[in-house]
Design a protein around this motif. Structure first.
Motif, PDB file in Angstrom:
ATOM      1  N   ASP A  61      -9.374  -4.713   9.270  1.00 14.54           N
ATOM      2  CA  ASP A  61      -9.860  -5.378  10.469  1.00 14.54           C
ATOM      3  C   ASP A  61      -8.737  -5.922  11.342  1.00 14.54           C
ATOM      4  O   ASP A  61      -8.856  -6.014  12.537  1.00 14.54           O
ATOM      5  N   GLY A  62      -7.658  -6.288  10.694  1.00 19.58           N
ATOM      6  CA  GLY A  62      -6.536  -6.770  11.467  1.00 19.58           C
ATOM      7  C   GLY A  62      -5.495  -5.672  11.476  1.00 19.58           C
ATOM      8  O   GLY A  62      -5.781  -4.528  11.199  1.00 19.58           O
ATOM      9  N   VAL A  63      -4.275  -6.042  11.803  1.00 19.49           N
ATOM     10  CA  VAL A  63      -3.202  -5.064  11.731  1.00 19.49           C
ATOM     11  C   VAL A  63      -2.134  -5.617  10.823  1.00 19.49           C
ATOM     12  O   VAL A  63      -1.927  -6.835  10.754  1.00 19.49           O
ATOM     13  N   SER A  64      -1.462  -4.732  10.127  1.00 13.98           N
ATOM     14  CA  SER A  64      -0.370  -5.206   9.307  1.00 13.98           C
ATOM     15  C   SER A  64       0.785  -4.226   9.420  1.00 13.98           C
ATOM     16  O   SER A  64       0.590  -3.051   9.731  1.00 13.98           O
ATOM     17  N   ASP A  65       1.966  -4.746   9.224  1.00  9.45           N
ATOM     18  CA  ASP A  65       3.151  -3.899   9.299  1.00  9.45           C
ATOM     19  C   ASP A  65       4.233  -4.538   8.452  1.00  9.45           C
ATOM     20  O   ASP A  65       4.180  -5.739   8.174  1.00  9.45           O
ATOM     21  N   PHE A  66       5.165  -3.729   8.015  1.00  6.80           N
ATOM     22  CA  PHE A  66       6.245  -4.289   7.203  1.00  6.80           C
ATOM     23  C   PHE A  66       7.580  -3.728   7.650  1.00  6.80           C
ATOM     24  O   PHE A  66       7.642  -2.752   8.410  1.00  6.80           O
ATOM     25  N   LEU A  67       8.618  -4.351   7.160  1.00  6.31           N
ATOM     26  CA  LEU A  67       9.964  -3.983   7.558  1.00  6.31           C
ATOM     27  C   LEU A  67      10.870  -4.139   6.342  1.00  6.31           C
ATOM     28  O   LEU A  67      10.830  -5.182   5.676  1.00  6.31           O
ATOM     29  N   HIS A  68      11.624  -3.095   6.021  1.00  7.94           N
ATOM     30  CA  HIS A  68      12.603  -3.232   4.933  1.00  7.94           C
ATOM     31  C   HIS A  68      13.898  -3.772   5.530  1.00  7.94           C
ATOM     32  O   HIS A  68      14.408  -3.215   6.495  1.00  7.94           O
ATOM     33  N   LEU A  69      14.395  -4.850   4.968  1.00  7.71           N
ATOM     34  CA  LEU A  69      15.646  -5.416   5.479  1.00  7.71           C
ATOM     35  C   LEU A  69      16.812  -4.528   5.036  1.00  7.71           C
ATOM     36  O   LEU A  69      16.765  -3.928   3.954  1.00  7.71           O
ATOM     37  N   SER A  70      17.854  -4.461   5.869  1.00  5.48           N
ATOM     38  CA  SER A  70      18.980  -3.597   5.501  1.00  5.48           C
ATOM     39  C   SER A  70      19.671  -4.120   4.242  1.00  5.48           C
ATOM     40  O   SER A  70      20.232  -3.357   3.469  1.00  5.48           O
ATOM     41  N   GLU A  71      19.603  -5.435   4.053  1.00  5.49           N
ATOM     42  CA  GLU A  71      20.104  -6.035   2.818  1.00  5.49           C
ATOM     43  C   GLU A  71      19.133  -7.128   2.431  1.00  5.49           C
ATOM     44  O   GLU A  71      18.637  -7.826   3.313  1.00  5.49           O
TER      45      GLU A  71
END
Ligand SMILES: [Mg+2]
Length: 439
Positions: free
Chosen positions: A317-327
């Protein structure tokens, strides 16, 4: 060299149809009825637990309410109630904690117990566990049933508890190991799926016993390291110990908040997310961990909220997203920067009703720094010293907050969010379940 065959005494306790049984315990009118516990009560809401009666009629976890109604028209549905399940889990686990000092809360309805040393043999351990099961029924609720497995390793204990459901009790030792394995399907053990099964069948392996008797060298040629581990596990060699809460690093740390409408009206969505990130970040720093991944969930007003156990994640129902940190990082600047970047990508000023930030891929700090190849060594050094500076500022801010309270020092981006997203206990799969009657 092969690890030795385990002579430990490990038990696995798995509550049967857990959420549905708890609901039936709490509400006698639901007992004996096909019951589906849903993420939310709507025809598209998913069944996240089916009662024993409902399973018999073919209701399966993951079906929508509309689909399960078609299969069993007599079914009753209730919305899930995580606080209720956590409260019951803590009472069940507190009984298990009386058997040994080493209990691993594997999930909200499963625990591993290392009984080595506390009981002489599997028979004595079985007697103690039977008594624990009787106590669960008598002291927590007669409608709560569990399957229990005892074996020399975690893997075999789980295999044993899966052997019979509901209310099963299976002991696996070196004497009956082969007999049990010969009755199991290849896919009955954790980790073997259709793909691996096909490859095994091509080499003539059809049962787990045949797999156990297959030369390990050949298995390693087929599957590499995985083949080696699988072979060892089937022989009762131990790789994973039972880990108590103190030894087990959390899988993720996060903070979520049902956002009141005034936050959007007053333009404070970013400020509230920053606050959530700071709160979760501080808990992560207290545990000495770094995050490899940052994820953000935004729920929009006018949509249904899908409350899965423990953590509200309106995935559909909502939106989700993720991000891998470079470190991997733990300082406020990196974490807040990442979370706000994610939010800016997903949100264009709509009315927000839910925000969550989660850090995962958690690791303890390593002393090594990864040097980016494209930078010269000098620039890499500058980058490291900037990271170091940000880390020490974050730590200093935490120290001030420890001493003078959470509001004593704030990031500029948090202004306006005072009073929103109050602190609360974070939980992993079972974190936040307090154990009664301990100490
Ligand atoms: Mg279960």
């Amino acid at each position: 060299m092969l690890p030795p065959v385990s002579n430990k005494l490990i038990a696995h306790v798995d509550m049967n149809s857990y959420f549905a049984s708890v609901e039936q315990q709490a509400n006698p009118t639901l007992r004996g009825k096909p019951l589906g516990v849903c993420a939310y009560l709507h025809k598209h809401g998913c069944v996240i637990a089916a009662s024993i009666e409902a399973k018999k009629l073919g209701m399966k976890v993951g079906m929508t309410m509309a689909e399960s109604r078609k299969i069993c028209p007599s079914a009753v549905f209730v919305q899930n109630d995580p606080p209720k399940y956590r409260a019951v889990t803590s009472r069940v686990f507190s009984i298990l904690h009386e058997l040994t000092d080493r209990v691993e809360h594997y999930s909200i309805d499963e625990a591993f117990l290392d009984l080595t040393g506390w009981y002489r043999d599997p028979a004595e351990a079985a007697w103690a566990l039977m008594r624990a099961r009787w106590r669960i029924a008598n002291e927590v609720g007669e409608w709560l049933r569990c399957s229990i497995g005892i074996a020399p390793t975690r893997f075999l204990a789980k295999t044993a508890s899966d052997f019979e459901k509901p209310n099963g009790f299976t002991v696996i030792d070196q004497d009956n190991l082969d007999e049990i394995l010969s009755q199991l399907d290849l896919e009955d053990v954790c980790g073997i799926g259709p793909r691996i099964r096909r490859r095994l069948e091509r080499t003539g392996i059809r049962t787990l016993l045949e797999l156990k008797r297959y030369p390990v060298a050949n298995l390693m040629r087929l599957f590499g390291k995985y083949g080696f581990f699988l072979w060892c596990k089937l022989h009762g060699m131990e790789f994973e110990k039972v880990q108590t809460a103190e030894e087990l690093p959390p899988k993720s740390i996060g903070h979520s908040y049902c956002v009141p409408d005034r936050v959007t009206r007053e333009g404070k969505v970013m400020a509230v997310l920053t606050r959530l990130t700071e709160r979760a970040g501080r808990r992560m720093r207290q545990q000495g961990l770094l995050a490899g991944t940052v994820s953000v969930v935004v729920g929009f007003r006018g949509m249904f909220q899908n409350k899965t156990i423990g953590f509200s994640t309106p995935i559909s129902d909502g939106v989700s997203d993720f991000l891998h940190l470079s470190e991997p990082a733990q300082d406020s600047f990196t974490l807040v920067g990442a979370a706000c970047d994610l939010l800016r990508e997903m949100w264009q000023g709509e009315r927000v009703n839910f925000l969550a930030v989660t850090f995962s891929n958690l690791t303890p700090p390593s002393q090594q720094h990864r040097l980016p190849l494209s930078h010269s060594l000098i620039r890499a050094n500058e980058r490291i010293s900037k990271t170091e500076r940000q880390k020490s500022i974050s730590n200093a801010v935490d120290l001030v907050r420890d001493r003078y309270g959470d509001e004593a020092i704030m990031l500029g981006a948090m202004f306006g969010s005072e009073g929103e997203a109050p602190d609360r206990i974070g939980f992993r799969k079972t974190e936040g379940v307090e154990i009664l009657s301990q100490n």
